[in-house]
Scaffold this motif. Structure first.
Motif, PDB file in Angstrom:
ATOM      1  N   GLN A 127       0.839  -1.218   0.000  1.00  0.00           N
ATOM      2  CA  GLN A 127       0.000   0.000   0.000  1.00  0.00           C
ATOM      3  C   GLN A 127       0.865   1.256   0.000  1.00  0.00           C
ATOM      4  OE1 GLN A 127      -2.375  -0.051   3.551  1.00  0.00           O
ATOM      5  NE2 GLN A 127      -4.136  -1.007   2.519  1.00  0.00           N
ATOM      6  N   ILE A 128       1.883   1.230   0.826  1.00  0.00           N
ATOM      7  CA  ILE A 128       2.760   2.412   0.939  1.00  0.00           C
ATOM      8  C   ILE A 128       3.462   2.681  -0.391  1.00  0.00           C
ATOM      9  CG2 ILE A 128       4.867   3.263   2.064  1.00  0.00           C
ATOM     10  CD1 ILE A 128       3.813   1.904   4.670  1.00  0.00           C
ATOM     11  N   ILE A 129       3.891   1.600  -1.033  1.00  0.00           N
ATOM     12  CA  ILE A 129       4.567   1.763  -2.329  1.00  0.00           C
ATOM     13  C   ILE A 129       3.592   2.366  -3.360  1.00  0.00           C
ATOM     14  CG2 ILE A 129       5.562   0.466  -4.267  1.00  0.00           C
ATOM     15  CD1 ILE A 129       6.866  -1.369  -2.065  1.00  0.00           C
ATOM     16  N   TYR A 130       2.353   1.902  -3.361  1.00  0.00           N
ATOM     17  CA  TYR A 130       1.344   2.484  -4.263  1.00  0.00           C
ATOM     18  C   TYR A 130       1.177   3.976  -3.988  1.00  0.00           C
ATOM     19  CZ  TYR A 130      -0.481  -1.960  -6.176  1.00  0.00           C
ATOM     20  OH  TYR A 130      -0.633  -3.138  -6.838  1.00  0.00           O
ATOM     21  N   GLU A 131       1.144   4.312  -2.745  1.00  0.00           N
ATOM     22  CA  GLU A 131       0.945   5.716  -2.348  1.00  0.00           C
ATOM     23  C   GLU A 131       2.125   6.590  -2.797  1.00  0.00           C
ATOM     24  OE1 GLU A 131      -1.813   6.622  -0.420  1.00  0.00           O
ATOM     25  OE2 GLU A 131      -1.232   8.748  -0.274  1.00  0.00           O
ATOM     26  N   ILE A 132       3.324   6.095  -2.550  1.00  0.00           N
ATOM     27  CA  ILE A 132       4.524   6.841  -2.988  1.00  0.00           C
ATOM     28  C   ILE A 132       4.453   7.037  -4.502  1.00  0.00           C
ATOM     29  CG2 ILE A 132       7.044   6.731  -3.245  1.00  0.00           C
ATOM     30  CD1 ILE A 132       7.150   4.995  -0.680  1.00  0.00           C
ATOM     31  N   ASN A 133       4.093   5.951  -5.187  1.00  0.00           N
ATOM     32  CA  ASN A 133       4.063   5.965  -6.646  1.00  0.00           C
ATOM     33  C   ASN A 133       3.026   6.963  -7.161  1.00  0.00           C
ATOM     34  OD1 ASN A 133       5.137   4.924  -9.034  1.00  0.00           O
ATOM     35  ND2 ASN A 133       3.387   3.534  -9.304  1.00  0.00           N
ATOM     36  N   ALA A 134       1.847   6.909  -6.568  1.00  0.00           N
ATOM     37  CA  ALA A 134       0.768   7.781  -7.038  1.00  0.00           C
ATOM     38  C   ALA A 134       1.169   9.254  -6.894  1.00  0.00           C
ATOM     39  CB  ALA A 134      -0.508   7.491  -6.240  1.00  0.00           C
ATOM     40  N   LYS A 135       1.717   9.595  -5.752  1.00  0.00           N
ATOM     41  CA  LYS A 135       2.116  10.994  -5.523  1.00  0.00           C
ATOM     42  C   LYS A 135       3.208  11.410  -6.519  1.00  0.00           C
ATOM     43  CE  LYS A 135       1.099  11.187  -0.523  1.00  0.00           C
ATOM     44  NZ  LYS A 135      -0.164  11.924  -0.490  1.00  0.00           N
ATOM     45  N   PHE A 136       4.162  10.511  -6.730  1.00  0.00           N
ATOM     46  CA  PHE A 136       5.284  10.823  -7.617  1.00  0.00           C
ATOM     47  C   PHE A 136       4.805  10.980  -9.065  1.00  0.00           C
ATOM     48  CE2 PHE A 136       8.608   8.699 -10.348  1.00  0.00           C
ATOM     49  CZ  PHE A 136       9.366   9.843 -10.541  1.00  0.00           C
ATOM     50  N   LEU A 137       3.995  10.025  -9.539  1.00  0.00           N
ATOM     51  CA  LEU A 137       3.569  10.079 -10.939  1.00  0.00           C
ATOM     52  C   LEU A 137       2.670  11.292 -11.193  1.00  0.00           C
ATOM     53  CD1 LEU A 137       2.966   6.318 -11.845  1.00  0.00           C
ATOM     54  CD2 LEU A 137       4.978   7.737 -12.289  1.00  0.00           C
ATOM     55  N   ASN A 138       1.901  11.620 -10.203  1.00  0.00           N
ATOM     56  CA  ASN A 138       1.061  12.796 -10.305  1.00  0.00           C
ATOM     57  C   ASN A 138       1.887  14.050 -10.534  1.00  0.00           C
ATOM     58  OD1 ASN A 138      -1.562  13.296 -10.411  1.00  0.00           O
ATOM     59  ND2 ASN A 138      -1.966  13.022  -8.206  1.00  0.00           N
ATOM     60  N   ARG A 139       2.944  14.150  -9.766  1.00  0.00           N
ATOM     61  CA  ARG A 139       3.834  15.299  -9.842  1.00  0.00           C
ATOM     62  C   ARG A 139       4.565  15.329 -11.187  1.00  0.00           C
ATOM     63  NH1 ARG A 139       9.440  16.265  -7.202  1.00  0.00           N
ATOM     64  NH2 ARG A 139       9.759  15.801  -9.391  1.00  0.00           N
ATOM     65  N   SER A 140       4.955  14.120 -11.658  1.00  0.00           N
ATOM     66  CA  SER A 140       5.748  14.053 -12.898  1.00  0.00           C
ATOM     67  C   SER A 140       4.894  14.226 -14.147  1.00  0.00           C
ATOM     68  CB  SER A 140       6.458  12.708 -12.998  1.00  0.00           C
ATOM     69  OG  SER A 140       7.119  12.425 -11.809  1.00  0.00           O
ATOM     70  N   LYS A 141       3.592  14.039 -13.985  1.00  0.00           N
ATOM     71  CA  LYS A 141       2.689  14.061 -15.132  1.00  0.00           C
ATOM     72  C   LYS A 141       2.841  15.343 -15.941  1.00  0.00           C
ATOM     73  CE  LYS A 141      -1.356  11.442 -14.648  1.00  0.00           C
ATOM     74  NZ  LYS A 141      -2.361  11.344 -13.595  1.00  0.00           N
ATOM     75  N   ALA A 142       2.892  16.441 -15.226  1.00  0.00           N
ATOM     76  CA  ALA A 142       2.978  17.731 -15.890  1.00  0.00           C
ATOM     77  C   ALA A 142       4.222  17.770 -16.775  1.00  0.00           C
ATOM     78  CB  ALA A 142       3.036  18.829 -14.834  1.00  0.00           C
ATOM     79  N   ARG A 143       5.337  17.298 -16.219  1.00  0.00           N
ATOM     80  CA  ARG A 143       6.600  17.337 -16.970  1.00  0.00           C
ATOM     81  C   ARG A 143       6.624  16.345 -18.117  1.00  0.00           C
ATOM     82  NH1 ARG A 143      11.572  18.807 -15.208  1.00  0.00           N
ATOM     83  NH2 ARG A 143      12.237  16.677 -15.619  1.00  0.00           N
ATOM     84  N   ALA A 144       5.921  15.227 -17.923  1.00  0.00           N
ATOM     85  CA  ALA A 144       5.954  14.194 -18.958  1.00  0.00           C
ATOM     86  C   ALA A 144       5.113  14.621 -20.168  1.00  0.00           C
ATOM     87  CB  ALA A 144       5.428  12.885 -18.404  1.00  0.00           C
ATOM     88  N   ALA A 145       4.198  15.517 -19.938  1.00  0.00           N
ATOM     89  CA  ALA A 145       3.355  16.099 -20.981  1.00  0.00           C
ATOM     90  C   ALA A 145       2.997  15.127 -22.098  1.00  0.00           C
ATOM     91  CB  ALA A 145       4.027  17.358 -21.555  1.00  0.00           C
ATOM     92  N   GLY A 146       2.171  14.177 -21.743  1.00  0.00           N
ATOM     93  CA  GLY A 146       1.663  13.286 -22.781  1.00  0.00           C
ATOM     94  C   GLY A 146       2.586  12.129 -23.145  1.00  0.00           C
ATOM     95  N   ASP A 147       3.825  12.162 -22.639  1.00  0.00           N
ATOM     96  CA  ASP A 147       4.742  11.047 -22.918  1.00  0.00           C
ATOM     97  C   ASP A 147       4.440   9.909 -21.946  1.00  0.00           C
ATOM     98  OD1 ASP A 147       6.757   9.283 -23.289  1.00  0.00           O
ATOM     99  OD2 ASP A 147       8.401  10.732 -23.168  1.00  0.00           O
ATOM    100  N   ASN A 148       3.511   9.039 -22.338  1.00  0.00           N
ATOM    101  CA  ASN A 148       3.090   7.971 -21.432  1.00  0.00           C
ATOM    102  C   ASN A 148       4.159   6.917 -21.232  1.00  0.00           C
ATOM    103  OD1 ASN A 148       0.660   8.984 -20.674  1.00  0.00           O
ATOM    104  ND2 ASN A 148      -0.441   8.062 -22.407  1.00  0.00           N
ATOM    105  N   GLY A 149       4.974   6.729 -22.262  1.00  0.00           N
ATOM    106  CA  GLY A 149       6.083   5.779 -22.151  1.00  0.00           C
ATOM    107  C   GLY A 149       6.968   6.175 -20.985  1.00  0.00           C
TER     108      GLY A 149
END
Ligand code: OAK
Length: 832
Positions: free
Chosen positions: A391-413
């Motif tokens: 659960q903790i790993i999922y939580e860390i991941n969700a927060k991180f990917l959320n933050r990175s989403k803006a920078r990844a700008a559509g680059d799903n890979g």
């Protein structure tokens, strides 16, 4: 105090010959329980070890007390492996009482060298990563850094290797069978570690959502402490290893008939957790027991670290100022989720604060780029074994990917590569990504490896966190690998430049000006010859093969791995054998090819290569037509103790991995420091060794990492063409395929030949063969000129100062850990 007791107290500390002798005799009787007439060599080893241990306990307590009183920042080196080897010689040398001990034993009619031989080799590691951890312990203690090692007290270390009909066979390594005089069991230092169960959600006292891990199985981790003596004996640090114990429920439960036997069975199963070291070097087994071992020692260590911290603090804000935790590869990476759990679930710290503390406390070292070594645990297994951590790993991941989403700008890979979860196929947790994300610094172990980390496995993370990756080129301890292992050379060096080099290896540079001194060269050669004689006797004892002491000792000692290319070496040996037979009148430089190394028990190709080396050795060594000009030996059961005999005796050091694949190498450093010339590719730390010893004093050959990359990318490599155009390679391979070395089973080596041809020769053995043979020829030619060879050998030794693990560890201390030397206060010695 009783007078007799008081005099024993003083005697315990006395470092002179008489005092040592008296304590030996007393220890033999009162602690080992033997009469001098009945004592075996092992009894004497235990006696001497216990008496030596007495002499370090006071300073050990002083060291620990000083750290405590000053509330010093400590570094915690978490490692699933510590490849320590023997400790007696090391303790004596670092305490500076080797001569006194030798004389004391002499007076009892015993020889120190015989006593030393009775100590088992503590092989709690597979190879490079484990030995590096042991060198780092030595350097931290020598540099007075408050450093602790944390690991597992495996009952069975790395297996004992024997050859039966040339095949590797594994036997259990029972190093604890007769007890371990160096360790202090701490039955009171006990932590619970949980597995399985489920997670319950509830509301905490202020109505916030919270979680608890319930219905779990519980194991206890019990501490065993081993003192780590720094050079000079001033600082004595601690290696704390955990052993699994069933919970006290067992001791205090009462059972009916059936239940009692079941409970005993359960106890044995539980305690299997710390039974055995996994014998895979840089390959990931994916076994549940391994995951449990990783979590077991990591959780116990973190609980211990927090307990120590809380002696001086009432909240966790300054944890990063008081504790630096180094992850030795990803094996303890679950510690990131565990520290989050301990802080959030058990100590009520808020998530964001806990995450800041965690990241500021952890740092991570990567030791390999091999894809098969990158740990990735199945999500389903992790959910079952460590449900709260998942659960903790999922939580860390969700927060991180959320933050990175803006920078990844559509680059799903990109996002899917950054994710802590590999969603392809059965879902897995990428432990490397977790380690990276949860650390403030991430390092590689050589300049080249660190660059490749940035370009390959961690390219996306590097773009996200450009400051995080840094390099810390490996090193080796000059105490064990020169001062203790190579006494003839150590004495010679000290006679010329004093003994400052033992603690400050940069001073060895002063030898460079002796390279042109003919007298010094002669003495350098004499030292080497002495070591070669010792190794020749060892080879004869171990294999029954007689080798010429004055032949060129060509040494490749390391784990058996395709990427390390022992195969390239043995193919060159076959080619050389053919040349010698074809040209019997030529005056050949006599060569002894020395191999040693273990293969993982399930690594069939590596085991087949072992068999091939043994088969080729049998044919070559019995062929009178080569007039003893070529001998091939594969020494069984390579370990730290064997390395201490081999390293000082080598002339040529084989460091021939496919470029880009060996993260650093450390055997390369041991051999060069002991005056061997390297024949190697531009891989790992070889690149930096060349920079230090100079291009003229090393034999470099083969494709570079970039060329390897381009070649593989272009797909334009056809090993069959290469083989067809190289008659000596073709002949060597034909001999293997027609059963010249395996008349009893001509097809035995089909898998090897297949890999080199239709298999595409992934490790580029055929591609580098011709260049390698030329480099070998250059080495043999140079060896004819003993003056020139010796000059270069001296320059190797003189220029290896930078590769001391003291230098490496001080770089970690200042650039990653921010820990500083703390001089122990020794009140006991100022009292009378
Ligand atoms: C072992 C298990 C998993 C991952 C890596 C290893 C390992 O031993 N790697 C070795 O580490 C040494 C120390 O950094 C390096 O010198 C070796 O090149 C590397 O193979």
């Amino acid at each position: 105090m009783d007078a007799r007791y008081k005099s024993r107290e003083i005697e315990r500390r006395s470092l002179d010959v008489d005092g040592l002798k008296r304590s030996f005799l007393e220890w033999l009787v009162y602690s080992v329980g033997k009469d001098a007439r009945a004592a075996t060599r092992r009894d004497w080893f235990h006696t001497v070890a216990l008496a030596v241990r007495d002499r370090l306990v006071d300073r050990w307590m002083d060291t620990t007390r000083t750290y405590y009183q000053q509330d010093a920042k400590r570094v915690y080196y978490l490692s699933l492996e510590f490849l320590i080897g023997r400790l007696l010689t090391n303790s004596l040398a670092n305490l500076g009482i080797t001569d006194q001990c030798r004389q004391a034993l002499d007076r009892i009619g015993l020889n120190l060298d015989d006593v030393v031989e009775a100590e088992p080799d503590a092989a709690l590691g597979n190879g490079g990563l484990g030995r590096l951890a042991a060198c780092f312990l030595d350097s931290m203690a020598t540099e007075a850094l408050p450093g602790y090692g944390y690991g597992i007290r495996y009952e069975f270390g790395l297996f004992e290797q024997r050859f039966e009909h040339g095949w590797q066979v594994e036997y259990p390594e029972q190093w604890l069978q007769f007890g371990n005089p160096w360790e202090f069991p701490r039955p009171e230092v006990l932590y619970p570690v949980q597995f399985y169960g489920r997670v319950e959600e509830f509301r905490d006292s202020v109505g916030e959502r919270a979680y608890r891990w319930v219905d779990a199985e519980r194991v206890l981790a019990m501490a065993y402490d081993t003192p780590v003596v720094g050079y000079g004996g001033d600082t004595i640090n601690t290696l704390r290893l955990w052993s699994a114990r069933a919970t006290r429920d067992f001791n205090f439960g009462h059972f009916n008939d059936g239940a009692y036997m079941k409970a005993v069975e359960q106890k044995v199963l539980t305690e299997n957790l710390s039974r055995v070291l996994y014998p895979n070097d840089a390959t990931e087994g994916g076994k549940e027991l391994r995951l449990k071992q990783e979590y077991f020692f990591t959780s116990a260590s973190l609980q211990d670290i927090l307990r120590r911290y809380l002696q001086h603090h009432s909240n966790f804000d300054s944890l990063p100022d008081k504790a630096a935790i180094q992850l030795n590869d990803t094996h303890p990476a679950i510690g990131i989720a565990e520290l989050m759990r301990l802080l959030v679930d058990q100590h009520g710290v808020t998530w964001d604060k806990a995450w800041d503390i965690t990241r500021a406390t952890f740092s991570y070292t990567n030791h390999t780029l091999l894809p098969e070594a990158l740990e990735a645990w199945p999500v389903r297994m992790m959910e079952r074994v460590l449900p709260r951590h998942m659960q903790i790993i999922y939580e860390i991941n969700a927060k991180f990917l959320n933050r990175s989403k803006a920078r990844a700008a559509g680059d799903n890979g990109r996002l899917s590569r950054l994710s802590l979860i590999d969603e392809r196929g059965d879902r897995r947790v990428r432990m490397g990504n977790l380690a990276f994300l949860g650390s403030h610094k991430v390092n590689g172990v050589s300049a080249l490896h660190t660059e490749l980390m940035k370009q390959t496995v961690f390219a996306d993370f590097h773009a996200e966190f450009p400051e995080r990756i840094n390099n810390k080129t490996n090193g080796i301890t000059p105490r064990r690998w020169l001062h203790q292992a190579n006494q003839p050379l150590a004495a010679l060096i000290t006679s010329r430049i004093g003994n400052g080099w033992i603690k400050d290896l940069s001073q060895i540079k002063a030898l460079a000006e002796k390279a042109d001194d003919l007298v010094f060269r002669e003495e350098f050669r004499r030292a080497k010859r002495k070591n070669k004689k010792r190794l020749a006797a060892y080879i004869a004892r171990q294999t029954g093969v007689d080798v010429q002491v004055d032949s060129l000792f060509d040494v490749q000692v390391k784990r058996m791995h395709e990427y390390k290319r022992q195969l390239l070496n043995i193919l060159q040996a076959i080619a050389l054998y053919n040349e010698m037979r074809d040209n019997p009148t030529v005056s050949w430089v006599p060569v002894t090819k020395i191999f040693a190394g273990k293969a993982a028990p399930s690594y069939h190709m590596a085991k087949l290569i072992i068999k091939l080396i043994n088969d080729v050795a049998k044919v070559v060594n019995h062929d009178p037509s080569v007039h003893d000009n070529l001998k091939i030996v594969l020494l069984p059961n390579y370990n730290v103790t064997a390395a201490e005999i081999i390293m000082p005796a080598a002339d040529l050091s084989e460091q021939i991995s496919t470029a880009g694949m060996e993260a650093s190498g450390t055997g390369n450093m041991k051999l060069a420091l002991n005056g061997a010339l390297t024949i190697g590719t531009l891989d790992g730390a070889n690149v930096e060794i060349r920079e230090h010893v100079g291009d003229d004093n090393i034999f470099i050959f083969g494709l570079t990492a970039e060329e390897v990359n381009d070649l593989r990318a272009s797909g334009g490599f056809n090993p069959r063409d290469v083989i067809a155009s190289n008659p000596s390679l073709k002949r060597a391979l034909d001999m293997i395929s027609t059963g010249v070395f395996s008349p009893d089973d001509p097809h035995r080596y089909h898998p090897i030949l297949q890999a080199l041809t239709d298999g595409g020769d992934h490790f580029l053995v055929t591609a580098d063969f011709s260049d390698y043979c030329q480099a070998q020829q250059a080495a043999m030619d140079l060896y004819r000129d003993q003056e020139e060879w010796t000059r270069k050998a001296i320059l190797n030794t003189a220029n290896m100062g930078w590769f001391s693990s003291d230098r490496t560890i001080m770089e970690y201390a200042t650039e990653i850990w921010d820990v500083h030397p703390v001089k122990p206060e020794h009140p006991a010695e100022t009292e009378t």
